[in-house]
Design a protein around this motif. Structure first.
Motif, PDB file in Angstrom:
ATOM      1  N   ILE A  51     -58.984  -4.647  20.126  1.00  0.00           N
ATOM      2  CA  ILE A  51     -58.657  -5.646  21.143  1.00  0.00           C
ATOM      3  C   ILE A  51     -59.955  -6.243  21.669  1.00  0.00           C
ATOM      4  O   ILE A  51     -60.921  -5.525  21.918  1.00  0.00           O
ATOM      5  N   ALA A 325     -50.924 -15.482  25.401  1.00  0.00           N
ATOM      6  CA  ALA A 325     -50.867 -15.249  23.959  1.00  0.00           C
ATOM      7  C   ALA A 325     -51.303 -16.483  23.176  1.00  0.00           C
ATOM      8  O   ALA A 325     -51.889 -16.368  22.105  1.00  0.00           O
ATOM      9  N   ILE A 327     -53.658 -18.527  23.738  1.00  0.00           N
ATOM     10  CA  ILE A 327     -55.101 -18.728  23.610  1.00  0.00           C
ATOM     11  C   ILE A 327     -55.849 -17.410  23.453  1.00  0.00           C
ATOM     12  O   ILE A 327     -57.012 -17.294  23.844  1.00  0.00           O
ATOM     13  N   ALA A 328     -55.183 -16.423  22.886  1.00  0.00           N
ATOM     14  CA  ALA A 328     -55.868 -15.190  22.485  1.00  0.00           C
ATOM     15  C   ALA A 328     -56.413 -14.357  23.635  1.00  0.00           C
ATOM     16  O   ALA A 328     -57.307 -13.547  23.423  1.00  0.00           O
ATOM     17  N   VAL A 333     -48.347  -9.240  26.732  1.00  0.00           N
ATOM     18  CA  VAL A 333     -47.487  -9.860  25.725  1.00  0.00           C
ATOM     19  C   VAL A 333     -48.210  -9.971  24.386  1.00  0.00           C
ATOM     20  O   VAL A 333     -47.640  -9.672  23.340  1.00  0.00           O
ATOM     21  N   LEU A 334     -49.458 -10.377  24.411  1.00  0.00           N
ATOM     22  CA  LEU A 334     -50.173 -10.527  23.141  1.00  0.00           C
ATOM     23  C   LEU A 334     -50.394  -9.167  22.471  1.00  0.00           C
ATOM     24  O   LEU A 334     -50.109  -8.992  21.286  1.00  0.00           O
ATOM     25  N   ALA A 337     -46.274  -6.759  23.146  1.00  0.00           N
ATOM     26  CA  ALA A 337     -45.092  -7.426  22.599  1.00  0.00           C
ATOM     27  C   ALA A 337     -45.467  -8.308  21.414  1.00  0.00           C
ATOM     28  O   ALA A 337     -44.613  -8.940  20.806  1.00  0.00           O
ATOM     29  N   GLY A 338     -46.761  -8.381  21.098  1.00  0.00           N
ATOM     30  CA  GLY A 338     -47.210  -9.160  19.941  1.00  0.00           C
ATOM     31  C   GLY A 338     -47.641  -8.237  18.825  1.00  0.00           C
ATOM     32  O   GLY A 338     -46.845  -7.834  17.979  1.00  0.00           O
ATOM     33  N   THR A 339     -48.912  -7.874  18.857  1.00  0.00           N
ATOM     34  CA  THR A 339     -49.448  -7.072  17.771  1.00  0.00           C
ATOM     35  C   THR A 339     -48.708  -5.741  17.598  1.00  0.00           C
ATOM     36  O   THR A 339     -48.259  -5.420  16.496  1.00  0.00           O
ATOM     37  N   MET A 341     -45.795  -4.786  18.461  1.00  0.00           N
ATOM     38  CA  MET A 341     -44.425  -4.947  17.999  1.00  0.00           C
ATOM     39  C   MET A 341     -44.392  -5.255  16.503  1.00  0.00           C
ATOM     40  O   MET A 341     -43.572  -4.717  15.762  1.00  0.00           O
TER      41      MET A 341
END
Ligand SMILES: N[C@@H](CCC(=O)N[C@@H](CS)C(=O)NCC(=O)O)C(=O)O
Lengths: 381, 346
Positions: A51, A325, A327-328, A333-334, A337-339, A341
């Motif tokens: 991260i 999410a 803009i990184a 969430v990023l 719930a992003g990576t 997930m």
């Protein structure tokens, strides 16, 4: 009679239970046919992705649970800074909108109209990509504020390097506790004997002196680490040492602040306008100074109008921070719930945890603001 | 009391409806997806949000690319018309949930076949339509010509929810290089941020790099480094649990590759019906009953070849002629030095 009362409620409950049961059954069955299992065991498995930016120690060899924590803290960080800054800006703009000065007044209302009506995601993209395009490459950045560099790769600035930070931190907490009791004491004295202490200056003194002592006797030591330019390749550079604040965090904070401040400004304006003119005049006529009028008469009444809708804005800001999410910026969430997930495929579990987390944050903010509202607002008798 | 009779009956009715749905899901064990597709009249296909050569929409909304052609092949096979496809653009993060939740029926979007994806999350990979590997793109003026020149502190832009994110960590860790990952949800933002200079390198599948390079302000300012750091077999994916549908998608892809192997093209497919090679005749529906097992007619494969073309035609049209990757590399037939090798249709 009683039956008649209970029946509709019973039916509603039954209906909800059935619906819920149906969805769970269906989900369970679909998951079975596709060979997906339900469970939270994945949280302790190795995350194996890195991260960009983390407030706590993290690397990919740690667990998904740890990655969750990193995302959560990043969400809290951007929300916290956003809430503070948008409150300050909101108050300034709100007051400016009431200014008799034409220019100030019109500028403030133009600001509100503009930033409130452009979709937030667009504003986030604007600040991010416009800033990226406008900012210099690390090697071309010029110094500002002594030893900071604003570059396309982020803001590089000095970082404190502490020795025995724990002791300093404990001293800070002690100072805060002392200030708390001192203020209680001062209030009691004022009520009983009418004696007024310079509360602010004494508090400030305590806040400075107690932690300062630890430098002399506690072995606490503070030095600074400065960013230094490092060449990565012929034309590519970065900074090493110091503290790097990613441009994603800066752009997101900026966008959230500018957007939310417009709503807070409107709340502030409505709050101040909501207090009758007579109040101010009456207060002045009994000999209160203008600052006392504001502090003792206008503000307690205005805040009662301002706080509830502003609480909503704080909640909105926190939820809007999930646009990170795009803009990184590695928020909850990023990262989770992003990576996480995607890498685990545990959609139901992760969405559930994420929703529960946002709910908890929202409830916490609401509870705090309600408590504050009760404390600050005038007691109606 | 009577007031509630009406409520009660409607409630009972609703419960009844719910239960019929439940029993339906239990009973539909044969290819539900095929049945639904034929009922709807189009194939629901998940693609990328725009990756030239693989899945990309033009200004008029027409999708082209080798990944797109897999879905077109399935449409030609089961619906008789390669154009009867509804494309859903998906980011890397959204793609699997879209498939498992039933929003799409085929995912054909530069997706890497890995053990955990195949076994753990309710998906089934049906084959490989592009053999790839992860690489790095850098600005030419940086003077970097090999990953061995990477130094501590390098920043790398990429997509979240990809194998890329994981490989990148393995790579930098094994080299002992500290790096800053900058991971976006959507590919367009990755490209924009890297193009603006936010990152020193952009990493993803080499095919993706070649395709995305065309989107940079000045494509010629960038180059892809020679090293390949991973295996990325990309292929179409279906939901686990519908083996008939899985077979249809698998053999639609196989048909395209085998057709190239036997020299059957969109232009000569009809005339191949009278070939004296039985393998060719089976490929164009002139011998055997190759569609029966899927519940399809006998010319399903002929339609694929006629309407979409064989794999070589698709590659040439989408990837080679567009200048993205003129050299087929491993994606050449096994008979011509590549590794494309599919089981026979018989
Ligand atoms: N093959 C890798 C990466 C796939 C991927 O999503 N790559 C990005 C970077 S090129 C992409 O294709 N984006 C295109 C898009 O989202 O439109 C995987 O399956 O995880």
């Amino acid at each position: 009679m009683k039956f008649k009362k209970i029946l509709p409620q019973f039916l509603t409950l039954l209906f909800i239970v059935l619906i819920f049961g149906f969805f769970t059954m269906n989900a369970q069955e679909n998951m079975d046919t596709r060979g997906i299992e339900f469970g939270f065991g994945f949280l302790s498995k190795e995350a194996s992705f890195d991260i960009q930016f983390s407030l706590i120690d993290y690397d990919g060899s740690m667990s998904y649970g740890r990655a969750y924590l990193v995302g959560l803290l990043n969400t809290l960080l951007v929300s916290f800074i956003g809430i503070i800054l948008s409150t300050i800006l909101g108050i300034i703009i709100g007051v400016a909108r009431l200014s008799p000065n034409y220019l100030i007044n019109k500028t403030a209302s133009f600001y509100v109209e503009f930033f409130r009506n452009v979709p937030l995601l667009l504003q986030i993209f604007f600040w991010y990509f416009a800033a990226l395009r406008a900012l210099p490459m690390p090697e071309d950045a010029s110094l500002f504020f002594g030893s900071s560099y604003m570059t396309i790769k982020g803001l590089y600035t000095v970082a404190p390097v502490w020795n025995n930070f724990d002791i300093f931190f404990i001293a800070l907490i002690i100072a805060i506790i002392v200030i708390f009791f001192f203020n209680k004491f001062a209030k009691k004295k004022q009520e009983e004997e009418g004696k007024q202490y310079p509360k602010f200056f004494i508090s400030l003194g305590i806040f400075i002196i107690i932690p300062a002592i630890t430098f002399i006797v506690g072995g606490v030591d503070l030095s600074w680490s400065f960013p230094e330019l490092k060449q990565l390749a012929k034309t590519s550079f970065t900074y090493e040492g110091g503290m790097g604040i990613p441009p994603e965090l800066i752009a997101l904070t900026l966008a959230l602040t500018l957007y939310t401040a417009t709503f807070i400004a409107e709340n502030v304006r409505a709050g101040i306008q909501g207090v009758g003119k007579g109040q101010k005049e009456a207060a002045a006529s009994i000999g209160l100074t203008p600052s006392q009028v504001l502090k003792l008469v206008i503000m307690p009444q205005a805040l009662r109008i301002i706080i509830p809708p502003t609480t909503n804005q704080y909640l909105n800001l926190t939820k809007n921070s999930s646009l990170a999410a795009a803009i990184a910026y590695p928020d909850l969430v990023l990262v989770f719930a992003g990576t996480a997930m995607m890498q685990t495929g545990r959609a139901i579990e992760i969405v559930g945890i994420t929703m529960a987390t946002y709910l908890t944050i929202s409830l916490a903010i609401s509870m705090f603001m309600n408590w504050y509202n009760k404390r600050i607002a005038i007691q109606e008798k | 009391m009577f007031k509630y009779v009406k409520q009660l009956t409607s409630l009972v009715a609703m419960i009844a409806v719910l239960f019929t749905f439940t029993t339906e899901t239990m009973a539909a064990k044969k290819s539900k997806t095929l049945k639904n597709t034929q009922k709807k009249g189009f194939v629901r296909c998940g693609v990328s949000q725009g990756l030239p050569g693989f899945s990309n929409a033009d200004a008029a909304g027409n999708w082209t690319g080798v990944d797109v052609d897999v879905c077109r092949a399935v449409a030609a096979a089961v619906l008789g018309d390669a154009n009867k496809v509804k494309f859903t653009p998906l980011s890397a993060k959204e793609r699997f949930t879209a498939l498992t939740s039933g929003e799409i029926d085929i995912l054909s979007r530069n997706t890497t076949w890995t053990l955990s994806r195949d076994a753990d999350i309710g998906l089934t990979f049906v084959g490989v339509n592009f053999y790839d590997g992860q690489g790095f793109m850098v600005r030419k003026d940086s003077g970097i010509t090999s990953t061995s020149q990477f130094k501590d502190g390098i920043s790398a832009c990429t997509n979240i929810g990809t194998t890329t994110e994981l490989n990148m960590r393995d790579f930098f860790n094994s080299k002992g290089i500290s790096y800053t990952p900058v991971a976006f949800e959507k590919a367009d933002e990755v490209v924009a941020a890297y193009d603006a200079g936010r990152c020193d390198t952009y990493t993803t599948d080499k095919s993706g790099l070649a395709a995305q390079r065309t989107k940079m302000t000045n494509p010629d300012d960038h180059m892809v480094l020679p090293e390949t750091i991973s295996k990325e077999p990309l292929g179409p994916v279906v939901r686990q649990g519908d083996s008939v549908w899985e077979d249809i998608v698998r053999w639609s892809l196989n048909t395209m590759i085998e057709a190239e192997e036997y020299g059957v093209t969109s232009a000569n497919a009809d005339s191949m019906k009278t070939s004296d090679n039985p393998q060719i005749k089976r490929l164009v529906g002139a011998e055997g009953e190759m569609g029966a097992a899927f519940g399809l007619d006998n010319e399903w494969n002929l339609r694929i070849i006629k309407q979409v073309g064989n794999y070589g035609e698709s590659y040439k049209r989408n990837i080679a002629d567009t200048g993205i990757l003129p050299d087929r590399g491993p994606n050449e037939l096994w008979t011509k030095g590549g590794i494309l090798y599919v089981p026979p249709s018989r």
